[in-house]
Structure formats: C-alpha cells, structure tokens
Design an enzyme around this catalytic site. Sequence first.
Site, PDB file in Angstrom:
ATOM      1  N   ASP A  35       0.879  -1.177   0.000  1.00 27.78           N
ATOM      2  CA  ASP A  35       0.000   0.000   0.000  1.00 27.78           C
ATOM      3  C   ASP A  35       0.916   1.226   0.000  1.00 27.78           C
ATOM      4  OD1 ASP A  35      -2.368   1.604   0.215  1.00 27.78           O
ATOM      5  OD2 ASP A  35      -2.053   1.798   2.365  1.00 27.78           O
ATOM      6  N   SER A  36       0.316   2.410  -0.146  1.00 22.37           N
ATOM      7  CA  SER A  36       1.092   3.642  -0.095  1.00 22.37           C
ATOM      8  C   SER A  36       1.466   4.007   1.343  1.00 22.37           C
ATOM      9  CB  SER A  36       0.261   4.777  -0.693  1.00 22.37           C
ATOM     10  OG  SER A  36      -0.949   4.897   0.037  1.00 22.37           O
ATOM     11  N   CYS A  59      -4.448  -1.667  -1.648  1.00 17.30           N
ATOM     12  CA  CYS A  59      -4.659  -0.253  -1.932  1.00 17.30           C
ATOM     13  C   CYS A  59      -5.671  -0.180  -3.071  1.00 17.30           C
ATOM     14  CB  CYS A  59      -3.338   0.372  -2.372  1.00 17.30           C
ATOM     15  SG  CYS A  59      -3.498   2.043  -3.017  1.00 17.30           S
ATOM     16  N   GLU A  88      -2.849   8.843   7.913  1.00 19.91           N
ATOM     17  CA  GLU A  88      -1.397   8.679   7.830  1.00 19.91           C
ATOM     18  C   GLU A  88      -0.698   9.542   8.885  1.00 19.91           C
ATOM     19  OE1 GLU A  88       1.473   6.426   6.090  1.00 19.91           O
ATOM     20  OE2 GLU A  88      -0.629   6.279   5.565  1.00 19.91           O
ATOM     21  N   CYS A 142     -11.128   2.916   0.344  1.00 23.49           N
ATOM     22  CA  CYS A 142      -9.697   3.210   0.500  1.00 23.49           C
ATOM     23  C   CYS A 142      -9.281   2.441   1.735  1.00 23.49           C
ATOM     24  CB  CYS A 142      -9.485   4.714   0.693  1.00 23.49           C
ATOM     25  SG  CYS A 142      -7.803   5.145   1.226  1.00 23.49           S
ATOM     26  N   HIS A 182      -7.219   2.996   3.902  1.00 20.25           N
ATOM     27  CA  HIS A 182      -6.967   3.815   5.096  1.00 20.25           C
ATOM     28  C   HIS A 182      -8.254   4.062   5.896  1.00 20.25           C
ATOM     29  CE1 HIS A 182      -3.089   4.754   3.241  1.00 20.25           C
ATOM     30  NE2 HIS A 182      -2.733   5.396   4.342  1.00 20.25           N
TER      31      HIS A 182
HETATM   32  N1  DGL Z   1      -4.830   3.280   0.850  1.00 22.83           N
HETATM   33  C1  DGL Z   1      -4.909   3.744  -0.493  1.00 22.83           C
HETATM   34  C2  DGL Z   1      -6.209   3.284  -1.146  1.00 22.83           C
HETATM   35  O1  DGL Z   1      -6.775   2.293  -0.720  1.00 22.83           O
HETATM   36  C3  DGL Z   1      -4.740   5.171  -0.840  1.00 22.83           C
HETATM   37  C4  DGL Z   1      -4.209   6.223  -0.006  1.00 22.83           C
HETATM   38  C5  DGL Z   1      -3.387   7.209  -0.838  1.00 22.83           C
HETATM   39  O2  DGL Z   1      -2.192   6.922  -1.008  1.00 22.83           O
HETATM   40  O3  DGL Z   1      -3.939   8.206  -1.340  1.00 22.83           O
HETATM   41  O4  DGL Z   1      -6.640   3.871  -2.110  1.00 22.83           O
END
Ligand code: DGL
Length: 275
Positions: free
Chosen positions: A10-11, A73, A147, A178, A180
């Site tokens: 993931d990011s 992600c 984050e 997402c 997150h």
């Molecule tokens: N967790 C990532 C997602 O599911 C994205 C968060 C990001 O880097 O903008 O899209």
Amino acid sequence: MRSSPIGVFDSGVGGLTVLRAMRELLPFEDFIYLADTARFPYGRKPREMIRHFAAENAAFLESMGAKLIVIACNTASTCADFSSASVPMLGVIEPGVLAASAASNGGVVGVLATRGTIASGAYQSRLEARGHEVWAQSCPMLAPLVEEGLADEKEAQLLIEHYLQTRPKNMDALILGCTHYPVLKSAIAAHLGDTIQVVDSAFATANVVARELESQNLGSSKQQFGTIQHFITGDIQSYQHTANVIGGVDGQMQHLEIDALSGVTANTPHLLPKV
Ligand code: DGL
C-alpha cells in the site's frame, strides 16, 4: 513455494487493515508488507504513475520470494497491470463490491475513496452492473489524516461530516473504498447511524486470498504463527508511530530506498507494465 511469504503493498499504513484481516484468517502464513510512504499519497497522482509504482512494488515483493501479491490499496488496484507479476496478484475492489452489494437492500450504495479511485469509475461501473444506484464521493483529505495519526481527533469528525454532507437519503450501504478508511470506520458509522451498513474490503479480501491459496495449493503447511516483515520507503519512525496509533502491528521493520525499488525493475524489465 507453500512456505513462501504473501506479499502485500500500500502507499502507507492503510493496507495494514487488510493485513490484519489476513493474519486473523491465515495465522500460519508469513507476510512481507511494503509501505510506500515516500510516494504517499497515491490517491491524487496520475494513473500512469501509480501503474508504474504498482509494478515496481510487485516486482520487489516477487524478488523477495512472495508466492502471491495482494494490492492492499484501492487506488493501485484500479490501475495496476495484474499480469505484470508471475505469481497470482489480487486487488481489493471486487471483494468490496461483493460485500457492499450483499449488504444493500436495494437502496443507493455509497462509495468513499481517493480522487484516483473515484475518477477511475471502478466501483461505480461494477456496482451499476449489479443493478445498484451509486453515490460516489472522493475524500482527498482522509488518507493523509489517517497517515498523520489523527483518526481519533476532532479534525476527523469535521472531515467526515464534510464528505458525507451530500449523501442521498436512501443510501443503505457505504463502501470504504480506500484501505486507510477502516481506521475511521467507527467514526463514520456513528455519524451515519445504524440504518446504513458500512462495508470495508479487508475481510472480504482476506477470504478471496484464502480461497486463492487453497485453489492454487499454495497455503502454508506450517503449524506455527507466521511472521511479518515490513519494508518502508519513507520515514520508519513515523510509520511505526502511525501504525501504533491505529492499533499496532507486530513484525520487523526496515527502511527500503526508493532506488532499490527501481533497481529491482531495472533487473526485471519484464515486470514493468507494457506502455
Ligand atoms: N490506501 C490507499 C487506497 O486504498 C490510498 C491512499 C493514498 O495513497 O492516497 O486507495
């Protein structure tokens, strides 16, 4: 191969929500988790760039011996080239769609996600194909909030209220599109009340991974708890801090230079997406 780890990326910390669900369901598997925090956020970057990042991340995980790769992600799942790896690669969109479709009783299905995910139309088209009316809202501030470890602060309440303002009255299910956002799940659910099912793809994805391992005969045959190894392209302390704020996660952590990521793909150009 069966004793090889599952690779996850993931990011940032968002994919830990998927990792946790997989750990619960598959406790004897080893995991390698790549948090590409140096290049966070993915959600507002061009698709081609994210496609490239996804290929590099997958190539790195493959070079570490991953037997299966989970793109934890949504943004990357909407644009990755799933044939770029020579091991099975799974994303989080489809499992989330199926879970939300099952949770809805014929009302509008809502989707909260990054700009990139909403712009891709990946959720909208799949849900509409299943006969659902869709309300889609991009929430560019939510992943950075998580984050930064601010999920339990009043800023989170304000942004949730802001992004949900225009939701239709007849919405009966909401996808957290997402990885997150499950960190904000209770705050979102509290804001919506109990007539709306809030769905995230973590457990649905873990189930798909378990089925894939089974069908490919790739499941671990070990009888002891698996390990987690984290590779972080950005600052390791802030990753550790945020991971603790959102509930903690075990495993060894180490920094990974971005150059090392591109180095992997330089040696394995076939793993890069064809343009
Ligand atoms: N967790 C990532 C997602 O599911 C994205 C968060 C990001 O880097 O903008 O899209």
